[in-house]
Design a protein around this motif. Sequence first.
Motif, PDB file in Angstrom:
ATOM      1  N   ARG D 243       2.298   7.990  -0.224  1.00 14.78           N
ATOM      2  CA  ARG D 243       2.738   7.061  -1.271  1.00 14.78           C
ATOM      3  C   ARG D 243       1.598   6.770  -2.251  1.00 14.78           C
ATOM      4  O   ARG D 243       1.763   6.818  -3.460  1.00 14.78           O
ATOM      5  CB  ARG D 243       3.198   5.762  -0.589  1.00 14.78           C
TER       6      ARG D 243
ATOM      7  N   SER E 190      -1.769  -7.420   0.223  1.00 10.25           N
ATOM      8  CA  SER E 190      -0.350  -7.107   0.419  1.00 10.25           C
ATOM      9  C   SER E 190       0.499  -7.681  -0.712  1.00 10.25           C
ATOM     10  O   SER E 190       1.427  -7.032  -1.199  1.00 10.25           O
ATOM     11  CB  SER E 190       0.140  -7.688   1.753  1.00 10.25           C
ATOM     12  N   SER E 225      -1.299  -3.463   5.921  1.00  8.72           N
ATOM     13  CA  SER E 225      -0.515  -4.017   4.827  1.00  8.72           C
ATOM     14  C   SER E 225       0.893  -3.433   4.827  1.00  8.72           C
ATOM     15  O   SER E 225       1.093  -2.232   4.944  1.00  8.72           O
ATOM     16  CB  SER E 225      -1.183  -3.702   3.496  1.00  8.72           C
ATOM     17  N   CYS E 226       1.877  -4.323   4.682  1.00  9.00           N
ATOM     18  CA  CYS E 226       3.256  -3.857   4.590  1.00  9.00           C
ATOM     19  C   CYS E 226       3.563  -3.287   3.211  1.00  9.00           C
ATOM     20  O   CYS E 226       4.626  -2.728   3.003  1.00  9.00           O
ATOM     21  CB  CYS E 226       4.211  -4.990   4.947  1.00  9.00           C
ATOM     22  N   SER E 227       2.651  -3.418   2.263  1.00 11.99           N
ATOM     23  CA  SER E 227       2.844  -2.822   0.940  1.00 11.99           C
ATOM     24  C   SER E 227       2.226  -1.432   0.909  1.00 11.99           C
ATOM     25  O   SER E 227       1.041  -1.278   1.219  1.00 11.99           O
ATOM     26  CB  SER E 227       2.167  -3.685  -0.133  1.00 11.99           C
ATOM     27  N   ALA E 228       2.990  -0.430   0.543  1.00 12.96           N
ATOM     28  CA  ALA E 228       2.414   0.896   0.346  1.00 12.96           C
ATOM     29  C   ALA E 228       1.628   0.882  -0.966  1.00 12.96           C
ATOM     30  O   ALA E 228       1.818   0.021  -1.817  1.00 12.96           O
ATOM     31  CB  ALA E 228       3.496   1.945   0.322  1.00 12.96           C
TER      32      ALA E 228
ATOM     33  N   ALA G 160       5.862  -7.749   0.863  1.00 14.73           N
ATOM     34  CA  ALA G 160       5.882  -6.546   0.029  1.00 14.73           C
ATOM     35  C   ALA G 160       6.896  -6.667  -1.104  1.00 14.73           C
ATOM     36  O   ALA G 160       6.759  -6.017  -2.137  1.00 14.73           O
ATOM     37  CB  ALA G 160       6.189  -5.319   0.890  1.00 14.73           C
ATOM     38  N   MET G 184       2.464  -6.513  11.644  1.00 14.75           N
ATOM     39  CA  MET G 184       1.562  -5.883  10.670  1.00 14.75           C
ATOM     40  C   MET G 184       0.426  -6.847  10.304  1.00 14.75           C
ATOM     41  O   MET G 184      -0.308  -7.248  11.183  1.00 14.75           O
ATOM     42  CB  MET G 184       2.355  -5.420   9.456  1.00 14.75           C
ATOM     43  N   GLU G 185       0.282  -7.227   9.041  1.00 14.90           N
ATOM     44  CA  GLU G 185      -0.842  -8.083   8.665  1.00 14.90           C
ATOM     45  C   GLU G 185      -0.522  -9.579   8.762  1.00 14.90           C
ATOM     46  O   GLU G 185      -1.406 -10.404   8.585  1.00 14.90           O
ATOM     47  CB  GLU G 185      -1.358  -7.711   7.274  1.00 14.90           C
TER      48      GLU G 185
END
Lengths: 252, 252, 252, 252, 252, 252, 252, 252
Positions: D243, E190, E225-228, G160, G184-185
Amino acid sequence: MTLQDDKILEIINKFKNQELPEEAALAQIKSLQYTDLGFAKLDNNRAERQGFPEVIYCAGKTPEQCAEIMYALSLNNANVLATRADKNVYEAIKAKVQDVRYHEEARVVVLERKPLPKDEERVITIVTAGTSDIPVAAEAAVTAEIMGNKVNCVYDVGVAGIHRLFAQLEVIRAANVLIVVAGMEGALASVVGGLVNKPVVAVPTSVGYGANFGGLSALLGMLNSCSAGVAVVNIDNGFGAGRLASIINHMR
Amino acid sequence: MTLQDDKILEIINKFKNQELPEEAALAQIKSLQYTDLGFAKLDNNRAERQGFPEVIYCAGKTPEQCAEIMYALSLNNANVLATRADKNVYEAIKAKVQDVRYHEEARVVVLERKPLPKDEERVITIVTAGTSDIPVAAEAAVTAEIMGNKVNCVYDVGVAGIHRLFAQLEVIRAANVLIVVAGMEGALASVVGGLVNKPVVAVPTSVGYGANFGGLSALLGMLNSCSAGVAVVNIDNGFGAGRLASIINHMR
Amino acid sequence: MTLQDDKILEIINKFKNQELPEEAALAQIKSLQYTDLGFAKLDNNRAERQGFPEVIYCAGKTPEQCAEIMYALSLNNANVLATRADKNVYEAIKAKVQDVRYHEEARVVVLERKPLPKDEERVITIVTAGTSDIPVAAEAAVTAEIMGNKVNCVYDVGVAGIHRLFAQLEVIRAANVLIVVAGMEGALASVVGGLVNKPVVAVPTSVGYGANFGGLSALLGMLNSCSAGVAVVNIDNGFGAGRLASIINHMR
Amino acid sequence: MTLQDDKILEIINKFKNQELPEEAALAQIKSLQYTDLGFAKLDNNRAERQGFPEVIYCAGKTPEQCAEIMYALSLNNANVLATRADKNVYEAIKAKVQDVRYHEEARVVVLERKPLPKDEERVITIVTAGTSDIPVAAEAAVTAEIMGNKVNCVYDVGVAGIHRLFAQLEVIRAANVLIVVAGMEGALASVVGGLVNKPVVAVPTSVGYGANFGGLSALLGMLNSCSAGVAVVNIDNGFGAGRLASIINHMR
Amino acid sequence: MTLQDDKILEIINKFKNQELPEEAALAQIKSLQYTDLGFAKLDNNRAERQGFPEVIYCAGKTPEQCAEIMYALSLNNANVLATRADKNVYEAIKAKVQDVRYHEEARVVVLERKPLPKDEERVITIVTAGTSDIPVAAEAAVTAEIMGNKVNCVYDVGVAGIHRLFAQLEVIRAANVLIVVAGMEGALASVVGGLVNKPVVAVPTSVGYGANFGGLSALLGMLNSCSAGVAVVNIDNGFGAGRLASIINHMR
Amino acid sequence: MTLQDDKILEIINKFKNQELPEEAALAQIKSLQYTDLGFAKLDNNRAERQGFPEVIYCAGKTPEQCAEIMYALSLNNANVLATRADKNVYEAIKAKVQDVRYHEEARVVVLERKPLPKDEERVITIVTAGTSDIPVAAEAAVTAEIMGNKVNCVYDVGVAGIHRLFAQLEVIRAANVLIVVAGMEGALASVVGGLVNKPVVAVPTSVGYGANFGGLSALLGMLNSCSAGVAVVNIDNGFGAGRLASIINHMR
Amino acid sequence: MTLQDDKILEIINKFKNQELPEEAALAQIKSLQYTDLGFAKLDNNRAERQGFPEVIYCAGKTPEQCAEIMYALSLNNANVLATRADKNVYEAIKAKVQDVRYHEEARVVVLERKPLPKDEERVITIVTAGTSDIPVAAEAAVTAEIMGNKVNCVYDVGVAGIHRLFAQLEVIRAANVLIVVAGMEGALASVVGGLVNKPVVAVPTSVGYGANFGGLSALLGMLNSCSAGVAVVNIDNGFGAGRLASIINHMR
Amino acid sequence: MTLQDDKILEIINKFKNQELPEEAALAQIKSLQYTDLGFAKLDNNRAERQGFPEVIYCAGKTPEQCAEIMYALSLNNANVLATRADKNVYEAIKAKVQDVRYHEEARVVVLERKPLPKDEERVITIVTAGTSDIPVAAEAAVTAEIMGNKVNCVYDVGVAGIHRLFAQLEVIRAANVLIVVAGMEGALASVVGGLVNKPVVAVPTSVGYGANFGGLSALLGMLNSCSAGVAVVNIDNGFGAGRLASIINHMR
């Protein structure tokens, strides 16, 4: 850079003498280096560079991949080793390269078409603290043997009954290189290291329970050994110990 | 609940016999228990309950607090111990309680007005792996001595030169209780534990460098000892080892 | 058990022939083993047993203790090494044993009255990843030199500019034994290990910041090296690496 | 706040112009944002906000939940990705959305109804240290491809036989963005990072044994890389690497 | 192998045309690569290979070593950076290379004789969670600026008062590349990662207390981090973040 | 979104009614949120949102920054708290805002111009295991008091002399909310948690030595408490405990 | 000491009035406290002491033990909870106590003969970051409900896509107590904590992969939250969160 | 050195008197020490040296190895213990040594042909915090019993309902030695340690979940106990605790 110097010199001199065009020179040099199976690149000059061909680490590979790699290596090498091989892997390999044999305890597949000569005077002695450490010791033993070393094993001489160790003192001091395999607190490496003037390769094992944390206790114990002359390989890494002991044992 | 049974029975029987009103009974029972200095609550019946008065752990307290606690304890107890005491703490205490003495190496302040009798036959032997472990051993020794034990110290017999240990075997086997103090890999605890049939209290020390991680290597080594009969106290905790060894040594 | 065989045989045969009473035999055997300074027991037959006298690890000892140990060892040994020695320690030693010299970068005090002969053909090559790793490398170099080895140093060839390493390839491949000193991710050990067929002793250093966690990153990196033939000593343990490399380098 | 600006402006202007009552305005704005399945809230404007719709992370979800989410997303999006999908998950999805395909090695389910255009000049090159790292690399590859990137894979060029890497140097330097996937000590990231002037996304894998501690060794190795220009994603997180590489690769 | 192709081709063609003897060709090729100061090997073609000359990491080096390296690099490079430089290091450098300047907060010494051109349209935005994170952010900023980037800083927008972040949303979304600097739980990475479609380089800091364990909490938070679209560099590694952001920001 | 609803509604209705142009509306909304000092963004509506203004965490900030923040906050708030403030910080603040006071033990600076009313019936009781835990407890106490709570402290009732705790049982059960502050093994939280039916906020401290690993032992002990009704804040985080206890104590 | 005061007073007054002999008084007092099943001692006055009877933690117990405990508790209590119960445990319990029900997702067995009254105004709101966190949230929900609380669940609002969270802001701010469940975080706890003035109980989950290390990343993230008003329970400990939230929610 | 002194003296005196040749003397001495099964060396004089024969640790050994060791030990010893034995191991042993019995809960195989006499006055009391800790306690109990101790078990008296513990106070104080078995936070060891003046052997168990990290929380809790007189064995190591308690309990 890491190629066999002679072959390269030959190629580049041909190129200089215009017997070989530029592209062909490049291709030939590259082909000396490795065989590309797509999923793996076999290091063809490792035997020349390091004295033994690439060893197949089977964990995380499919049985088919292991078999294909063994087959490809067997074309150029008389002796090949595959470690961390379970039964399925062994059978897949066996189907492609019939003359392999399997060391079940050590989980190692061996192809040994031209056994290397061994120096009977220079023995690698493998010492374990307990019976449960034997599989790791066996991996080390098979590795060292196929690489041309006489190996001697002394099992179950951990420090809880230290007279068992001292009863083997003559054997231990006769070794040219020592491999100490121990779990739990790994104290055997320090004790052996203090008794000999030969290099000691220490292998921590994951044997034990509770706060051994998968071999961390033995690993830290061995790294912090108060005896100099001890170096450590990865937890349960019998292969690495056997390989290093073999390199040292061949020194003259 | 944890009070001296006799005194309580006396109080509650007075209450039953109406020699004491309810509130007074409650107050008397409570006053048996501790002296409240505000910043500290001194456990007055610990000597009775556990055989030795509360020990002052000086780290994290101001010198003044340490001195006030020592003074208050000295009113009811002939012998008092203060550990982890630096020079400043010692001087603050000394100003309030003149007859204390200071063990600099062990960082311990001792008030010993009525030395306890010692059994000469039952010796606590403290063994260290190296010279650098001596301060922790000294804390254990001072602790055990003031609690009424004969103590014997054997320093610098780590496993790198194991014959030094074996030369002391007679001394070690003569011990009634053993304290093994070692840093680095802590292997000495396992070796000693395998040679004796007496309890071994193991004290990991923070001596060493690199991957000893503040004593973690010795701690894990000792916890994972392959010798039974070994138990472990906190890193550098000479006091705890001396205290436990004393309790065991007084068993009949 | 670990004594020099000849001397012991002589003693016990005297005993058998009734030239020596039982107690005297025991005492003589013990006196062969170590000198007892109280706070330290000097291992007198280590030179015989392991080829070099006991090395003084100065950390955690007082300067006076270091000086006394050096003096006592100097009576029986021509060459002695003291590691982790700061300036104060050096000066205390110097006051008692005038002919020592100090390697400030390596923090090592050396007494070298009879330099050991060196084999010019068999070189130990010490390779560092960066400039900051030099002090650890220096400790390894001084150690190996006093133990009778020719040492060659190649500094600052870390993998971020890998051509610097390849430019030294000839030198590296000429080594008989290699010591790789690296902090941060410790990748240099793997790369060097893949290029040679000689033993590689890897020394992780605490150089780096953030998530190197005091050398843990380099330690784990080296233990997990994908190159066989690599073994690891403790973080920043230049002495241990030098000692092991010397043992290996003297093998014939 | 994070809504598509145009739609919101339209709504609030209708509200201002009294074409829309207050409550309706609120409801419309909310409905733009996500679809609520109860157990999941699908982020409807992620494609607009971040260039690709929400990706389904299947681990810890039931196959039925995965299938419902895929179905709901497929209503608004031509291309959808589901990662960490085992066979059961794939079959549950397939039953609801027939035109998905399954990448078994990568454990990814892909719905790709309108493939995005790819720039043939800007290639993302994925490099692995070993064969066992391929599944993680495959997850990265599938991710980057569906997001509209040309991907090139170079497998098994770990540093133990570094000539294999150098033989690929042209390919590696031709990359616009690099993803390096390696377990064990993770040294490949540092070596590649030192050879290129393009961003390197490093993915540590849990491949290895003993003291790799589930990928920690590679993770720390990569974080401590001595090569600048390297950043790290989570252990085994091929998706995250793909990604990020895609985002970078689309920069102009 | 990693040399500038043109120069090498020129040399080897001279060799082919017999304008250059073999040894001279070898020497010339090597001299292109690095300057050897003994304690350091300066990577002379890094600017060509990676777009910016070797950066001096001052920690663990003596001020004199830093100064010598700066001087040597300044001979071939107009712009040089030295990080982790305290006042002493700065003064030692200044004495040898007068036209450097010092960023005290960032602990960076900069030589900038020919500032690189900056693209005003493509901004690197550095966001911090708190005021205490500013020194790390400053290191990133100085790094990115000297490498030819426009940098914009947004300080103290941590998630405890998230409206401060949203108030900056326009600024944040205008960035071409983002660097998020945060300690404690590192949640800001994130949140920012979920709001933009640009690459986010996350820098965990050691800011915080208690169970932040020297930055481990922020490091793990950012890696998970749950954000890509988020990748992570080492704890407190502002330089690494600035370098990577610069590489990405120059992509076309 | 997080603004005070009334003010925002007023602004947007003015906008709707054309009493305010679009840009002015935007600016006014933003100005409600925070004051931007450049190095810090003061959260102006935190008092309204969370019942108490932003608290200044001084660690990692310069004394000047702390003083400027305190000054700016004092313009809009009667009561302000600054934690982790050493003497230098206090003096810098004092120079700008004269009517602050300093709690040295708690390392807290307090501005309290309009003390909040306290409910005498609902007491927050803070219990410590030892004397060394008092500074952390003091931080909690000062925090809770300025936020309008009656606070009661019970010091030094650790489980080694559990009758001290039981003697305080009445006091402990009279609490409306409890804060338990303990280092070492942190067992006090479990014991107190089992005795009351009120919420227990547990604060692990870094008090102890050896294997307490900076408070990790107490932290894990409290997280794994067998008593339900216990929740944990960060190591040594007296402020966090006081803040949470205050929130709970104000519930009706 | 922890007994119901009335019953004890009754007994001891009978004793005083000689209506009860000493032994009988002792026996009666003890029998008030717990039922001894041999393998378990059921805490009979926990309901009185803490507002809800002892909860059965089924992990590590045999199904038969769980069933016997449930049966014994059901004799004295109308409502009983058993957590970490798999299907086998449920069936063993069901065979002995027919009127239990099973929450499969939450792995909880509930006996609820007299539902406790709920305050409809005071809602506990449980927020999860993702769908995979729902089982832990369900355990919290079932726990809080049987203890007499109205519970509201908001699933899948992780940071996210933070607009999903803000769309629920009204719901979240309407809560009396919040439970935030995230893996996760774990950043959601900080964001929610910054938006409300109610207590936030944070539950880290083991959801995630790679370097989440079994929930450690979320745990550290939540402990280091920059938002005050957040406290943390054990990883995956939905029960503990529900229990604490219930205690807080009943405060007046 | 560790042999039975009498037998050795006999042998060496025979040698002196020329009744025995040198080689025979050596062989006889060695044969006293252990039986060599190849994969194991049985320590034949451990019973004499340590009061009980070698105990078989079955984990990591094949059932056949366990059976052979039990058979060999049974030839010389009346009582033998095998720990960590699953059903398969038991059956393999049973087939070779019919009169063994199996403790399923403790996973221990016992051969007890001549039960050792027990002192009814000196009881070892084993205390568990919960029902789930019983298997570890059972291992300790079986161990202590076969070694000739009276054992008393008190289960499920953890500190969450501390009155259960106090109700057993008389029993606990009657113990001569205590073993405290607890998981989760392990607080029970500190509480018990504060109530008695007898040695406490603490056994952390892996019972619990989340951040107990396989028993680490209880281990650290017990090592950091604020009560002196507590020492710790490995996680789940019931055998070690039973063995040590037995040694202590036999002291006079």
